[in-house]
Design a protein around this motif. Structure first.
Motif, PDB file in Angstrom:
ATOM      1  N   TRP A 237       0.859  -1.186   0.000  1.00 30.55           N
ATOM      2  CA  TRP A 237       0.000   0.000   0.000  1.00 30.55           C
ATOM      3  C   TRP A 237       0.893   1.232   0.000  1.00 30.55           C
ATOM      4  N   PHE A 238       0.598   2.141  -0.946  1.00 29.01           N
ATOM      5  CA  PHE A 238       1.357   3.387  -1.068  1.00 29.01           C
ATOM      6  C   PHE A 238       0.456   4.540  -0.650  1.00 29.01           C
ATOM      7  N   PRO A 239       0.425   4.885   0.634  1.00 32.82           N
ATOM      8  CA  PRO A 239      -0.528   5.895   1.119  1.00 32.82           C
ATOM      9  C   PRO A 239      -0.268   7.283   0.562  1.00 32.82           C
ATOM     10  N   ARG A 240       0.950   7.563   0.102  1.00 34.85           N
ATOM     11  CA  ARG A 240       1.258   8.887  -0.456  1.00 34.85           C
ATOM     12  C   ARG A 240       1.782   8.744  -1.884  1.00 34.85           C
ATOM     13  N   LEU A 241       1.139   7.904  -2.645  1.00 38.27           N
ATOM     14  CA  LEU A 241       1.618   7.619  -3.996  1.00 38.27           C
ATOM     15  C   LEU A 241       1.727   8.884  -4.841  1.00 38.27           C
ATOM     16  N   ALA A 242       0.671   9.716  -4.846  1.00 33.72           N
ATOM     17  CA  ALA A 242       0.652  10.901  -5.704  1.00 33.72           C
ATOM     18  C   ALA A 242       1.717  11.915  -5.289  1.00 33.72           C
ATOM     19  N   SER A 243       1.794  12.222  -4.003  1.00 31.09           N
ATOM     20  CA  SER A 243       2.775  13.219  -3.561  1.00 31.09           C
ATOM     21  C   SER A 243       4.198  12.693  -3.691  1.00 31.09           C
ATOM     22  N   ASP A 244       4.419  11.403  -3.416  1.00 31.25           N
ATOM     23  CA  ASP A 244       5.756  10.832  -3.590  1.00 31.25           C
ATOM     24  C   ASP A 244       6.195  10.910  -5.045  1.00 31.25           C
TER      25      ASP A 244
ATOM     26  N   SER B 211       5.233  13.109  -7.320  1.00 33.14           N
ATOM     27  CA  SER B 211       5.518  14.503  -7.670  1.00 33.14           C
ATOM     28  C   SER B 211       6.823  14.979  -7.048  1.00 33.14           C
ATOM     29  N   LEU B 212       7.085  14.589  -5.810  1.00 31.79           N
ATOM     30  CA  LEU B 212       8.283  15.061  -5.115  1.00 31.79           C
ATOM     31  C   LEU B 212       9.546  14.361  -5.607  1.00 31.79           C
ATOM     32  N   ARG B 213       9.412  13.215  -6.254  1.00 29.72           N
ATOM     33  CA  ARG B 213      10.596  12.561  -6.813  1.00 29.72           C
ATOM     34  C   ARG B 213      11.241  13.429  -7.882  1.00 29.72           C
ATOM     35  N   GLY B 214      10.438  14.118  -8.675  1.00 26.74           N
ATOM     36  CA  GLY B 214      10.975  14.969  -9.723  1.00 26.74           C
ATOM     37  C   GLY B 214      11.400  16.333  -9.225  1.00 26.74           C
ATOM     38  N   ARG B 215      10.639  16.908  -8.285  1.00 28.55           N
ATOM     39  CA  ARG B 215      10.939  18.249  -7.751  1.00 28.55           C
ATOM     40  C   ARG B 215      10.757  18.214  -6.241  1.00 28.55           C
TER      41      ARG B 215
ATOM     42  N   ASP C  31      -0.521   9.446 -11.943  1.00 28.84           N
ATOM     43  CA  ASP C  31      -0.433   8.538 -10.801  1.00 28.84           C
ATOM     44  C   ASP C  31      -0.731   7.101 -11.219  1.00 28.84           C
ATOM     45  N   ARG C  32      -1.731   6.921 -12.083  1.00 25.80           N
ATOM     46  CA  ARG C  32      -2.039   5.573 -12.561  1.00 25.80           C
ATOM     47  C   ARG C  32      -0.879   5.002 -13.374  1.00 25.80           C
ATOM     48  N   ALA C  33      -0.275   5.844 -14.207  1.00 25.38           N
ATOM     49  CA  ALA C  33       0.864   5.376 -14.992  1.00 25.38           C
ATOM     50  C   ALA C  33       2.035   4.999 -14.086  1.00 25.38           C
ATOM     51  N   PHE C  34       2.256   5.779 -13.029  1.00 26.75           N
ATOM     52  CA  PHE C  34       3.337   5.479 -12.098  1.00 26.75           C
ATOM     53  C   PHE C  34       3.071   4.174 -11.347  1.00 26.75           C
TER      54      PHE C  34
ATOM     55  N   ARG D 273      14.658   3.960  -0.775  1.00 25.09           N
ATOM     56  CA  ARG D 273      15.683   4.655  -1.563  1.00 25.09           C
ATOM     57  C   ARG D 273      15.062   5.424  -2.726  1.00 25.09           C
ATOM     58  N   ALA D 274      13.943   4.934  -3.239  1.00 27.07           N
ATOM     59  CA  ALA D 274      13.259   5.618  -4.340  1.00 27.07           C
ATOM     60  C   ALA D 274      12.362   6.748  -3.854  1.00 27.07           C
ATOM     61  N   GLY D 275      12.277   6.969  -2.534  1.00 28.32           N
ATOM     62  CA  GLY D 275      11.454   8.039  -1.997  1.00 28.32           C
ATOM     63  C   GLY D 275       9.977   7.725  -1.992  1.00 28.32           C
ATOM     64  N   ILE D 276       9.612   6.452  -1.898  1.00 27.83           N
ATOM     65  CA  ILE D 276       8.206   6.043  -1.949  1.00 27.83           C
ATOM     66  C   ILE D 276       7.812   5.463  -0.597  1.00 27.83           C
ATOM     67  N   THR D 277       6.794   6.029   0.005  1.00 28.00           N
ATOM     68  CA  THR D 277       6.268   5.527   1.268  1.00 28.00           C
ATOM     69  C   THR D 277       5.423   4.289   1.002  1.00 28.00           C
ATOM     70  N   ALA D 278       5.706   3.211   1.731  1.00 25.67           N
ATOM     71  CA  ALA D 278       4.982   1.961   1.503  1.00 25.67           C
ATOM     72  C   ALA D 278       4.716   1.265   2.826  1.00 25.67           C
ATOM     73  N   ARG D 279       3.572   0.617   2.899  1.00 30.60           N
ATOM     74  CA  ARG D 279       3.209  -0.251   4.022  1.00 30.60           C
ATOM     75  C   ARG D 279       2.948  -1.633   3.425  1.00 30.60           C
ATOM     76  N   ILE D 280       3.571  -2.651   3.998  1.00 26.84           N
ATOM     77  CA  ILE D 280       3.561  -3.984   3.404  1.00 26.84           C
ATOM     78  C   ILE D 280       3.007  -4.986   4.402  1.00 26.84           C
TER      79      ILE D 280
END
Length: 492
Positions: A13-20, A22-26, A82-85, A135-142
Motif C-alpha cells: 500500500w502506497f498511502p502517499r503515492l501521488a505526492s511521492d 511529484s516530489l521525486r521529480g521536484r 499517478d495511474r501510470a506510475f 531509496r526511491a522516496g516512496i512511502t509503503a506499508r507492506i
C-alpha cells in the motif's frame, strides 16, 4: 497441505503515492500538498508527512489549509500520471514474483508462493522491498499473509507479517474496516458493537447475512481463507520489435532496404495479430565498430502494410553512414495505435492511403507538425469557425455549418470610407477604386458574450456580399453601434 506449500500473498500500500511521485521529480523541504478540483472546490488530494503534522488532511479545502499552514506549497494533482506510475511500480515488482496485480488506485498485490527463498526467506524479501522503495522516496506499508484479504488488512491497519496459518490470530484484533467493506457497512457494524474482526467472527452468521447481505460474509471468508480469491496479474503490453544478425557486413543502401523489408514483414505480422498499427518506427543499424545509427520514421496514420511503409524509409536510409559495414539490424515500433480490422464492402470504396503516404513523405523533410489542415469549429463568429490542427494527428471534419456562404479568403478587418447602413456605391480598398454592382445582405452576427474577444467587443456586425464592376467579390460588414465599414474577406 504442508506449511511449505501454503499460498503466501504480499499486499503493498502506497498511502502517499501521488505526492511521492511529484516530489521525486521536484523535491520540496516544506509542507506540501497536491490539489484537485472537486465539486467546484479546490481540495487537498495528497500531502506529505510535514503537511500532516500541521493538521492538514485529504479532502480539506485548500483555502482552509493555507489558513492553518501559510507556508504550504502545492501543485495540481494528475491522477492519470499517478495511474501510470502505479503501472511502473507493478512492472518493478515482477522482480520478486511473476504474479503481480494492481490493488485499487494505490496498491499492489503479489503472489510470492515459492519465491521467497530466492531472497533468503520472507523476512529478507520484505526487507529488500522496503529498502528499495525507501531509496526511491516512496512511502509503503507492506503486509504478508496466507490470503489476499489478510495481507491487505495487515498493510493498512497493522503492517507486518503473519506466519503460515497465523492469519486468524493476526486479524481478530483489527477493526472491521480491515475487511475492505463499504464505509456505511463499517458504521452500521460499529453501532451494533461489532468493532473488531474477532467480534464479527464470533457473531451468528445468519443474522449478519440477512442484515448486510452476502458481501460482508464473503469478505470475512476471503480474509480467513475459507473462500478463494484470485490475483489477476497486469498484462504486459505487447512488444513490437524484431532484429536480424547479418553473416557479412553490408553497406549499400539497397542491401539495407532489403534487410528492412524482411524485418517489416515479421513486424507487420505481429501488428496484425494484435490489431495495431505503427505510428513511429525506429530502425537501428549497428556497425561493426560497435556504433549504432538510427532512422526514425513518423507516419501520418497508423499502418501495418509493409509495401507502403518500406519506401518511406528510403530517405532516412540513404543518409546513413555505414562505416566499415553494418552487421545487425533492429526494427521496433516506439508508438503504436489500435488499428482494428475493417469489414470490406462493395458499396464503400477502399481507402488507398495515398494522402497519408504523401503527408509522411513531406513530414520527413519539414516535420509532421508543420503540415496542417483546417477543421470546422462550432461558432458563428467567422474568425472562430475553424481550428488549425496537424494533418497527421487529425481527420477531416464535416462541412462548415454556415447559414450563408463564407469567403475562402479571410483576413483582419480593413476599414473603408462609407456612410449609411447600405454598402457604399463607390469606395477605395487597398488603393483600388471600386464600384458596387450588386450587394446581398445584410446578415447580422452578434458577438459570443461568453468569450472575451477584443475584436468583437464593439457589438453587432451586419455582413454584405458585394460584387464590384471591377470583378472583385468582397465580404463587407457595417457596425451600426459605431458607424463604420470594413472589408474582412474575398470570395474567389
Amino acid at each position: 497441505m504442508f506449511d511449505g506449500m501454503r499460498r503466501r500473498i504480499v499486499s503493498m500500500w502506497f498511502p502517499r503515492l501521488a505526492s511521492d511521485r511529484s516530489l521525486r521529480g521536484r523535491p520540496v523541504d516544506a509542507p506540501f500538498a497536491l490539489t484537485l478540483k472537486e465539486e467546484n472546490a479546490n481540495r487537498i488530494y495528497c500531502l506529505n508527512p510535514q503537511a500532516e503534522k500541521q493538521g492538514l488532511h485529504r479532502g480539506m479545502n485548500v483555502a482552509d489549509a493555507r489558513a492553518f499552514c501559510p507556508e504550504l506549497e502545492s501543485r495540481p494533482a494528475s491522477p492519470a500520471d499517478d495511474r501510470a506510475f502505479l503501472h511502473v511500480l507493478c512492472r518493478w515488482a515482477t522482480r520478486y514474483c511473476p504474479w503481480v496485480g494492481i490493488e485499487g488506485a494505490d496498491g499492489l498485490v503479489l503472489d510470492i508462493t515459492g519465491a521467497a527463498h530466492l531472497f533468503g526467506g520472507e523476512a529478507g524479501m520484505l526487507c529488500d522491498m522496503r529498502q528499495r522503495l525507501a531509496r526511491a522516496g516512496i512511502t509503503a506499508r507492506i503486509g504478508l499473509a496466507d490470503t489476499r484479504g489478510a495481507a491487505w488488512a495487515l498493510a493498512h491497519f497493522a503492517e507486518g507479517r503473519a506466519g503460515p496459518g497465523d492469519a486468524v490470530a493476526a486479524l481478530r484484533p483489527l477493526p472491521v474496516a480491515a475487511l475492505r467493506l463499504e464505509e456505511k457497512t463499517v458504521t452500521a457494524l460499529e453501532r451494533l458493537g461489532l468493532r473488531r474482526i474477532g467480534d464479527l467472527e464470533d457473531a451468528a452468521r445468519a443474522p449478519l447475512g440477512r442484515r448486510f447481505g452476502p458481501d460482508l460474509l464473503m469478505r470475512l471468508d476471503q480474509a480467513f481463507g475459507r473462500r478463494a480469491e484470485q490475483i489477476s496479474p497486469l498484462r504486459a503490453p505487447p512488444h513490437y520489435g524484431v532484429r536480424m544478425g547479418l553473416p557479412e557486413p553490408i553497406g549499400l543502401c539497397d542491401d539495407v532496404m532489403a534487410g528492412a523489408a524482411r524485418l517489416l514483414d515479421r513486424l507487420c505480422e505481429t501488428l496484425t495479430r494484435h490489431e495495431a498499427g505503427a505510428r513511429v518506427l525506429c530502425l537501428t543499424l549497428r556497425r561493426v565498430d560497435g556504433q549504432a545509427q538510427q532512422v526514425e520514421l513518423r507516419l501520418a496514420a497508423p499502418m501495418r502494410d509493409p509495401a507502403r511503409i518500406l519506401p518511406l524509409f528510403e530517405r532516412g536510409v540513404s543518409g546513413v553512414d555505414a562505416g566499415f559495414g553494418i552487421d545487425q539490424m533492429r526494427l521496433s515500433v516506439t508508438r503504436a495505435e489500435p488499428l482494428p480490422v475493417e469489414q470490406m464492402s462493395h458499396s464503400a470504396p477502399a481507402r488507398s492511403g495515398r494522402l497519408e503516404d504523401l503527408i509522411t513523405r513531406i513530414g520527413t523533410r519539414i516535420g509532421l507538425d508543420n503540415i496542417q489542415r483546417l477543421l470546422p469549429a462550432d461558432s458563428h463568429i467567422p474568425e472562430r469557425a475553424f481550428i488549425v490542427a496537424a494533418a497527421a494527428f487529425s481527420r477531416p471534419g464535416g462541412g462548415w455549418a454556415a447559414p450563408r456562404p463564407r469567403p475562402l479568403r479571410l483576413f483582419a478587418p480593413e476599414p473603408i470610407a462609407g456612410t449609411g447602413s447600405r454598402p457604399p456605391e463607390r469606395f477605395r480598398w487597398r488603393r483600388m477604386p471600386l464600384t458596387t454592382a450588386r450587394a446581398i445582405g445584410p446578415e447580422r452576427i452578434a458577438p459570443e458574450w461568453w468569450l472575451e474577444d477584443e475584436n468583437w467587443r464593439a457589438g453587432l456586425r451586419d455582413y454584405w456580399r458585394v460584387e464590384t464592376r471591377q470583378g472583385r467579390r468582397l465580404w463587407l460588414f457595417h457596425t451600426p453601434q459605431n458607424p463604420g465599414w470594413f472589408v474582412q474577406g474575398e470570395f474567389v
